[in-house]
Design a protein around this motif. Structure first.
Motif, PDB file in Angstrom:
ATOM      1  N   ALA A 110       0.809  -1.212   0.000  1.00 26.09           N
ATOM      2  CA  ALA A 110       0.000   0.000   0.000  1.00 26.09           C
ATOM      3  C   ALA A 110       0.844   1.264   0.000  1.00 26.09           C
ATOM      4  O   ALA A 110       0.298   2.365   0.009  1.00 26.09           O
ATOM      5  N   ILE A 111       2.171   1.115  -0.024  1.00 28.69           N
ATOM      6  CA  ILE A 111       3.065   2.274  -0.012  1.00 28.69           C
ATOM      7  C   ILE A 111       3.390   2.667  -1.444  1.00 28.69           C
ATOM      8  O   ILE A 111       3.714   1.815  -2.284  1.00 28.69           O
ATOM      9  N   PRO A 141       9.456   9.022  -0.504  1.00 34.74           N
ATOM     10  CA  PRO A 141      10.884   9.213  -0.208  1.00 34.74           C
ATOM     11  C   PRO A 141      11.392   8.309   0.906  1.00 34.74           C
ATOM     12  O   PRO A 141      12.578   7.960   0.923  1.00 34.74           O
ATOM     13  N   LEU A 142      10.519   7.908   1.822  1.00 36.32           N
ATOM     14  CA  LEU A 142      10.959   7.059   2.930  1.00 36.32           C
ATOM     15  C   LEU A 142      11.398   5.677   2.455  1.00 36.32           C
ATOM     16  O   LEU A 142      12.064   4.951   3.204  1.00 36.32           O
ATOM     17  N   ARG A 178      16.620   2.953  10.486  1.00 31.98           N
ATOM     18  CA  ARG A 178      16.901   4.370  10.702  1.00 31.98           C
ATOM     19  C   ARG A 178      15.606   5.152  10.923  1.00 31.98           C
ATOM     20  O   ARG A 178      15.592   6.126  11.689  1.00 31.98           O
ATOM     21  N   ILE A 179      14.536   4.741  10.243  1.00 31.70           N
ATOM     22  CA  ILE A 179      13.246   5.399  10.469  1.00 31.70           C
ATOM     23  C   ILE A 179      12.784   5.157  11.898  1.00 31.70           C
ATOM     24  O   ILE A 179      12.313   6.074  12.587  1.00 31.70           O
ATOM     25  N   VAL A 180      12.947   3.913  12.347  1.00 32.38           N
ATOM     26  CA  VAL A 180      12.562   3.575  13.726  1.00 32.38           C
ATOM     27  C   VAL A 180      13.391   4.382  14.718  1.00 32.38           C
ATOM     28  O   VAL A 180      12.862   4.947  15.686  1.00 32.38           O
ATOM     29  N   LEU A 181      14.689   4.482  14.498  1.00 28.92           N
ATOM     30  CA  LEU A 181      15.564   5.200  15.421  1.00 28.92           C
ATOM     31  C   LEU A 181      15.240   6.691  15.438  1.00 28.92           C
ATOM     32  O   LEU A 181      15.167   7.304  16.513  1.00 28.92           O
ATOM     33  N   PHE A 182      15.049   7.282  14.266  1.00 27.34           N
ATOM     34  CA  PHE A 182      14.757   8.715  14.199  1.00 27.34           C
ATOM     35  C   PHE A 182      13.425   9.024  14.882  1.00 27.34           C
ATOM     36  O   PHE A 182      13.317  10.000  15.641  1.00 27.34           O
ATOM     37  N   THR A 183      12.430   8.186  14.642  1.00 23.72           N
ATOM     38  CA  THR A 183      11.125   8.383  15.285  1.00 23.72           C
ATOM     39  C   THR A 183      11.234   8.196  16.788  1.00 23.72           C
ATOM     40  O   THR A 183      10.598   8.921  17.565  1.00 23.72           O
ATOM     41  N   ALA A 184      12.044   7.219  17.218  1.00 25.23           N
ATOM     42  CA  ALA A 184      12.218   6.977  18.652  1.00 25.23           C
ATOM     43  C   ALA A 184      12.850   8.179  19.339  1.00 25.23           C
ATOM     44  O   ALA A 184      12.456   8.558  20.451  1.00 25.23           O
TER      45      ALA A 184
END
Length: 557
Positions: free
Chosen positions: A451-452, A457-458, A465-471
């Motif tokens: 569904a993406i 861009p993500l 890295r997305i998980v870390l940045f959001t955390a």
């Protein structure tokens, strides 16, 4: 007061100012400290102490403006704004919960449940209005009307629902509606309007100094971030702001607020960006032409059509670069639209709308050409091409607030149930949370890969890295929100300011590549806006009132 100052003197009159959640937390924390059992009879007069606190904060504002300290905004990115916006939205949700829960102790249990029903109605219905506005149903003008006025309509309807049928006996109970004063334009408890803060004992004057410094830190971040978000890269603004000058004016309004014994106003989130969004003029993209970057200060053409009748390109057609990131590069040519914000006129857009509604002759050939143009326009996607930059709407909303303080309208406000107010808080908070960059990344992580969109861009960023940045963003939000629930809440502005060095010095060392950080984070406003923080107050104000505006290309790095 804030609307008057912004409209007549402000460098960026689109910024909506008011009493925010953070300043409410700040004031309430000081009040709780001095009214705790440990303070005893030695506690100072609260309004006198706040008068000195606001005076110290105003002095810090003026010093910062004189030395162009707002240049530090160049280090503020989406990371800090998203985290702070997430916190402000959560405070709105928390306030709504407090309103409905307190009603169970202030009124009967049945009346308390009525407050919850009204709050849920006020929360849900505006989101349906927004969904309708984003859909393709009905005509464009009606959808925009729903987007702009869905919330006021809901509040009126929910208030009417409270007085309908069997609800009436419960909404009339004590403490179920908004409190009003016995007389208009009078200070509470028969105190004088002017707070004689100079009568405060000397030792408390010194103690108020660090509190004023904390308030300065809060407003330095809160007000300037609100201004940046209201001038985000998604808005094609043409007039440059005056950050330093506006910060000087914020010190003036802070000092006046201390004299009057009222909370100090500053930039509002999410009202400020919503105000700018409501003034956006939409146009239609033209896929068959590639545009080059054009200075925003170029004078608009009075030509009605983006293309000549012979099919050639009009040299005066509006050309804008990609408004998502505000950078130079190839983009699609944007043709002007006949659609404007509700209530706006051709004259309001400062010339951008001139000729768009030019009458065509009634010959059959012209009618066919008009129908063909309409058919082609309907196939294109609407994009923002301009903003109605003016000083009227800000002043108008301030005048409306003044009018609502008169007795007849104040009586009407006193009929609004507190449950509707709670629903308003919930809607404002939930709407800001849904549009937050933090929420966007969290939803991306749980979304089905099928569904993406392939162009998201993500997709170019490692999931870890997305998980870390959001955390990291959530840790910053959690620390800010947690400290506001304690007696140490007075120090929460310092936690907010620490988000900036956290992003600059710590986050890049956590294993992110430069490309990943560019996608996950970025500038809040385009260089056209953010580079103006280097101007002195006099130069910034002169650039607004003077006849010449700098070209966008001259402000690029």
């Amino acid at each position: 007061m804030a609307a008057f100052v912004a409209s007549f003197l402000g460098g960026q009159p689109l910024l909506i100012s008011g009493v925010t959640g953070p300043i409410t937390v700040f004031n309430k924390t000081i009040y709780d400290i001095f009214n705790s059992s440990s303070s005893g009879s030695d506690a100072p007069n609260y309004l006198h102490f706040m008068g000195w606190t606001y005076l110290w904060a105003a002095i810090f504002h003026w010093i910062a403006a004189m030395f162009n300290a707002v240049r530090g905004l160049k280090y503020v990115t989406r990371f800090s704004c998203d985290t702070f916006g997430f916190y402000v939205a959560s405070v709105y949700v928390q306030y709504g919960i407090q309103v409905v829960t307190r009603q169970f102790s202030q009124s009967s249990t049945t009346a308390g449940f009525l407050g919850i029903i009204l709050a849920l109605v006020t929360l849900v219905v505006p989101h349906y209005f927004n969904a309708l506005a984003k859909s393709g149903y009905v005509n464009n003008q009606f959808r925009r009307f729903c987007a702009d006025y869905g919330m006021p309509i809901t509040m009126i309807a929910a208030t009417g629902l409270a007085y309908w049928g069997r609800f009436d006996q419960y909404v009339l109970e004590a403490n179920m509606t908004l409190p009003v004063t016995s007389a208009s334009f009078q200070a509470a408890n028969d105190r004088p309007w002017l707070v004689r803060f100079w009568q405060l004992e000397g030792k408390w004057v010194g103690i108020s100094l660090p509190f004023g410094l904390v308030l300065f830190i809060l407003f330095y971040f809160d007000a300037n971030v609100s201004s940046l978000i209201a001038q985000g890269s998604e808005f094609p603004l043409r007039k440059p702001p005056g950050f330093h000058w506006d910060f000087f004016l914020l010190g003036v309004t802070t000092f006046i607020a201390g004299l009057l014994g009222i909370p100090a106003p500053n930039g509002l989130i999410p009202q400020a960006p919503l105000h700018t969004a409501s003034l956006v003029v939409l146009g239609y993209e033209d896929d068959d032409v590639t545009a080059t970057n054009t200075p925003r200060s170029s004078p608009p053409s009075a030509s009605a059509n983006p293309k000549r009748e012979d099919g050639g390109d009009d040299d005066n057609a509006i050309q804008l670069s990609d408004m998502e990131d505000g950078r130079a590069g190839s983009a699609k040519r944007l043709t002007k639209s006949v659609s404007q914000p509700v209530g706006s006129s051709e004259r309001d857009v400062g010339g951008l709308g001139l000729g768009l509604r030019r009458r065509l002759s009634r010959s059959p050939e012209d009618q066919k050409r008009r129908a063909s143009m309409r058919e082609q326009r309907d196939k294109k996607r609407e994009v923002p091409v301009a903003v109605v930059e003016q000083r009227v709407s800000n002043l108008a909303q301030g005048c409306l607030c003044l009018i609502l303080m008169t007795k007849p309208f104040e009586h009407v406000l006193g009929l609004i149930p507190k449950g509707v107010l709670a629903g308003l808080f919930w809607y404002m908070g939930s709407d800001a949370l849904l549009s937050s960059g933090v929420t966007e990344k969290m939803l991306y992580l749980i979304r089905d890969r099928r569904a993406i969109s392939p162009s998201d861009p993500l997709n170019k960023v490692r999931k870890s890295r997305i998980v870390l940045f959001t955390a990291v963003e959530l840790v910053g939000f959690g620390a800010t929100f947690a400290i506001t629930q304690t007696i140490a809440a007075i120090g929460f502005p310092i936690i907010i300011m620490l988000l900036v060095p956290l992003r600059v010095f710590v986050v890049p060392r956590l294993g992110f590549s430069k490309e990943e950080l560019d996608i996950l984070d970025g500038p809040v406003a385009s260089p056209f806006v953010s580079d103006r923080t280097h101007l002195t107050p006099a130069v910034a104000e002169a650039s607004i009132t003077g006849p010449m505006l700098p070209t966008r290309s001259s402000l690029m790095p």
